[in-house]
Scaffold this active site. Structure first.
Site, PDB file in Angstrom:
ATOM      1  N   ALA A 102      31.952  61.778  53.740  1.00  0.00           N
ATOM      2  CA  ALA A 102      33.374  61.357  53.249  1.00  0.00           C
ATOM      3  C   ALA A 102      34.454  61.127  54.091  1.00  0.00           C
ATOM      4  CB  ALA A 102      33.684  62.711  52.406  1.00  0.00           C
ATOM      5  N   SER A 147      37.266  61.415  50.359  1.00  0.00           N
ATOM      6  CA  SER A 147      36.697  61.949  49.412  1.00  0.00           C
ATOM      7  C   SER A 147      36.356  63.358  49.529  1.00  0.00           C
ATOM      8  CB  SER A 147      35.716  61.038  48.483  1.00  0.00           C
ATOM      9  OG  SER A 147      34.544  61.084  49.586  1.00  0.00           O
ATOM     10  N   ASP A 197      42.023  48.110  52.968  1.00  0.00           N
ATOM     11  CA  ASP A 197      40.717  47.749  53.328  1.00  0.00           C
ATOM     12  C   ASP A 197      40.295  46.496  53.259  1.00  0.00           C
ATOM     13  OD1 ASP A 197      40.633  48.059  50.761  1.00  0.00           O
ATOM     14  OD2 ASP A 197      38.709  49.296  50.575  1.00  0.00           O
TER      15      ASP A 197
END
Lengths: 456, 456
Positions: free
Chosen positions: B139, B142, B199
């Protein structure tokens, strides 16, 4: 076990071995505004203020700052955003107030090597009785900043109190602005703009410093040329309009001068060589283009002060020796030797002459190549290092005649500079070119009636 | 005096007190390409390769990298640029080759908490005889990555040789890709993308890892929903087209599945809670949406392998216990306990139940709020921390009935998570909503005749 500094421990009121509650810092809210700018949104004044405050308080990383200035560069700034940035930069630093109504200043947006004009303009203005407390930067990308040049003649890192004293005594000063905390956010933005070679915050950067030092009348010098920052008159006009409009919003009377930027100013490039040339020019012996540029710019400032035919008055103040006398007063007040003569100034011991391998007229001198060679020779850190041109645009040259000299303090730097000079060949020979220093004054004597455009 | 490391001294062949020649490093050429991208120019494949090489060799600073990904985000990338990035990322890292013709993979673009689908899909596919060497990340933003979930059951940081051994034995694996040096440039880009929450290199990031691990057949899971990364079917289609086109250029057969992303998958969020739920699902007892999503995705992959009615076969492999058996084989091969039962998995000792203060139907569950609460409770680092939902969209709730439980390993984290839960209130009650896991498979069974668009 957690170690904290003694000051922090006392500040928190915790005993040794005591318990402290640690929580990870929240991301600053300004990150969201940076993301908004990436998406292309206009930022409000409070949003911009919060970014600048976070920059000052070191809550934004270099990654976030670099992303932000890149987004600013690509998305652009509205004049409202430019104004908000300028105000936020001023409000997060020191501000100097003067007891006089009019405080003058002159600033070049840079890009032309050898531009020691400020060393002439400040004494001319001060000798005419105008107040001109001038702060300057050191070189970042160039072979010499104004502060580097002045430092050859006298100390430049004065405190605010010392500056007040010098200005009270002489009506002018020429000091390094770096440690004064005037608009310090700007310095932090420059840290990330410089490695990227972009400057979306050019206007706030310059004007926040002017506002913080209390200037009321500012002349912006915009060198123009194929190798300067500004390439065309149209670009120069757009930039000038923005400077003037931003000045209007900040209650600063701004005028702009577009100047000839196709070659270095004068012959000398590098701190000591330039200080020497500036001193010679005030003693009536310097190169014509330097004297021309300085008296033109000083003339515009004198006219902004209500004096008629400023150029004639500026020339008179140079020729009569008043400007030279004022420079020596300022040098003395800042702690230097007022009797200094050009031949006293130490130039790098090593010298190499680069000669022409053909005959012809000089048709091009590369600003960036000259700057690069001077830096390779050691400027601005080695004050005696630099380049001394022997020819300028339009000059006739025979085969074997000197084109320029390189000065250095260390042999290995000289070696590097000579080999760079041989590969860059900064001077190109062929046919004659016109010489004209002041291309345009903006606005013209009678400003146009229509309002200036607010958006770039 | 200059101090250098002993290794450097030996490498240079200098004696103690010897002389070394030091020269400042030149700026890498790729800086110019970054400036070009800021100006909006398309980059060529060799230019992109030179940037990626400089990233790998640590020649670009974070300031330069952050500016670059910001410029990419704003200016966008053409499919040619995306392809060049992907290839450059693959070429600058390790590549794994397999002796089989078809190597399968599955990847979710993420954004929905509790998505432990991979823990079901890999065993289903491997038990059907397909080769699926799955690498995953931990992660970042998250509460749990696939590697965090699997790590509850067995070690995940295997070497390439160990992975080969596990895959030879079981035809599948579930390991952490972080230390394998597959497309390592991607990890360096993520370092600056993450703090900016952008991103632009999503496609190269995912597909370079797939190419490096030798995948030939890849299913991309695109969760869609108002709170997911992809909000609309149009966005999902555009992204799917790009993935498929990039796959075609890289000689990888790509299909995409748009899935329901309006709420967490299953009930468990957090590494241990999720590992437990995945194990239960393979033992025939898990939540219906998790089983649905896993058998749907596995079904598409089985059909990509030429098997008819993949969904039916996947369901059969779960119901018959073959997938569970395969999971236990993989756990064992990776060094875990194959006999592990859901009740053996350690969950955080502290538990708080959040109850409803009204009656009604669940109409919204905030993905980001659930994720945020689970992270505040300690996930992913505290493996036993997380959130266990007691209701899902459409469920009827009475006053005082439990909405979710928070698990934590430390009291102070529990306190923070509970107070966050009280302020975020992640579950909203009102009227009934439809439940449908697979929204669309893309392309449909018979792909359209017209060519895909090359530019995004």
């Amino acid at each position: 076990v957690l170690g904290i500094y003694e000051e922090v421990r006392r500040g928190l009121g915790v005993g040794e071995g005591g318990e402290v509650d640690i929580q990870p810092a929240e991301k600053p809210e300004s990150i969201r505004f940076i993301q908004d700018k990436i998406e292309g949104r206009r930022l409000s004044a409070p949003e911009i203020k919060s970014i600048v405050v976070d920059v000052i308080e070191n809550r934004l990383s270099d990654v976030e700052l670099a992303s932000f200035v890149t987004a600013l560069k690509i998305r652009g700034l509205s004049m409202d955003e430019v104004e908000a940035f300028t105000r936020a930069m001023v409000e997060t630093g020191e501000v100097i107030a003067w007891e006089e109504e009019r405080v003058f200043d002159k600033h070049s947006i840079g890009g032309v090597p050898g531009d020691k004009t400020t060393l002439l303009v400040v004494p001319i203005l001060a000798s005419a009785g105008l107040l001109i407390p001038k702060t300057s930067s050191r070189a970042i990308t160039s072979p010499a900043g104004t502060a580097d040049r002045v430092e050859v003649l006298c100390p430049v890192d004065l405190t605010i109190d010392e500056i007040r004293e010098v200005v009270r005594e002489t009506r002018g000063c020429m000091v390094w602005g770096g440690a004064l905390e005037l608009a310090p956010a700007d310095d932090l933005f420059i840290n990330v703009e410089y490695p990227l070679s972009i400057d979306p915050l050019l206007l706030p950067s310059i004007m926040s410093k002017k506002k913080a030092i209390g200037s009321t009348h500012v002349l912006i010098d915009i060198p123009m040329g194929t190798q300067a920052k500004v390439k065309t008159l149209e670009e120069a006009h757009a930039l000038a309009r923005d400077f003037i409009e931003l000045g209007r919003r900040l209650n600063i009377h701004v005028e702009c001068a577009v100047t000839y930027g196709e070659q270095p100013i004068g012959y000398a490039v590098g701190p000591a060589l330039e200080a020497c040339e500036a001193l010679e020019a005030l003693m009536g012996r310097g190169p014509i283009d330097l004297r021309e540029k300085a008296t033109n710019l000083a003339g515009v400032l004198l006219e902004m002060a209500g004096i008629e035919d400023g150029k004639a008055m500026a020339t008179h103040l140079v020729e009569g020796g008043e400007a030279e006398g004022k420079l020596r007063e300022i040098i003395s007040a800042q702690g230097g030797d007022p009797e200094v003569m050009p031949e006293d100034i130490e130039i790098g011991e090593k010298c190499e002459v680069i000669t022409s391998d053909q005959r012809g007229r000089v048709v091009a001198i590369s600003n960036s190549a000259v700057a690069h060679i001077a830096r390779e020779a050691g400027a601005p850190k080695d004050k005696g290092a630099g380049v001394l041109l022997k020819v300028k645009l339009g000059d006739e040259v025979s085969e074997g005649e000197p084109l320029f000299e390189i000065y250095a303090e260390r042999a290995w730097k000289m070696e590097a500079a000579v080999s760079l000079a041989e590969s860059l060949r900064p001077i190109r020979l062929s046919r004659r070119v016109e010489e004209r220093m002041l291309i345009e004054r903006f606005p013209k004597r009678f400003p146009p009636k229509e309002p200036f455009l607010l958006e770039r």
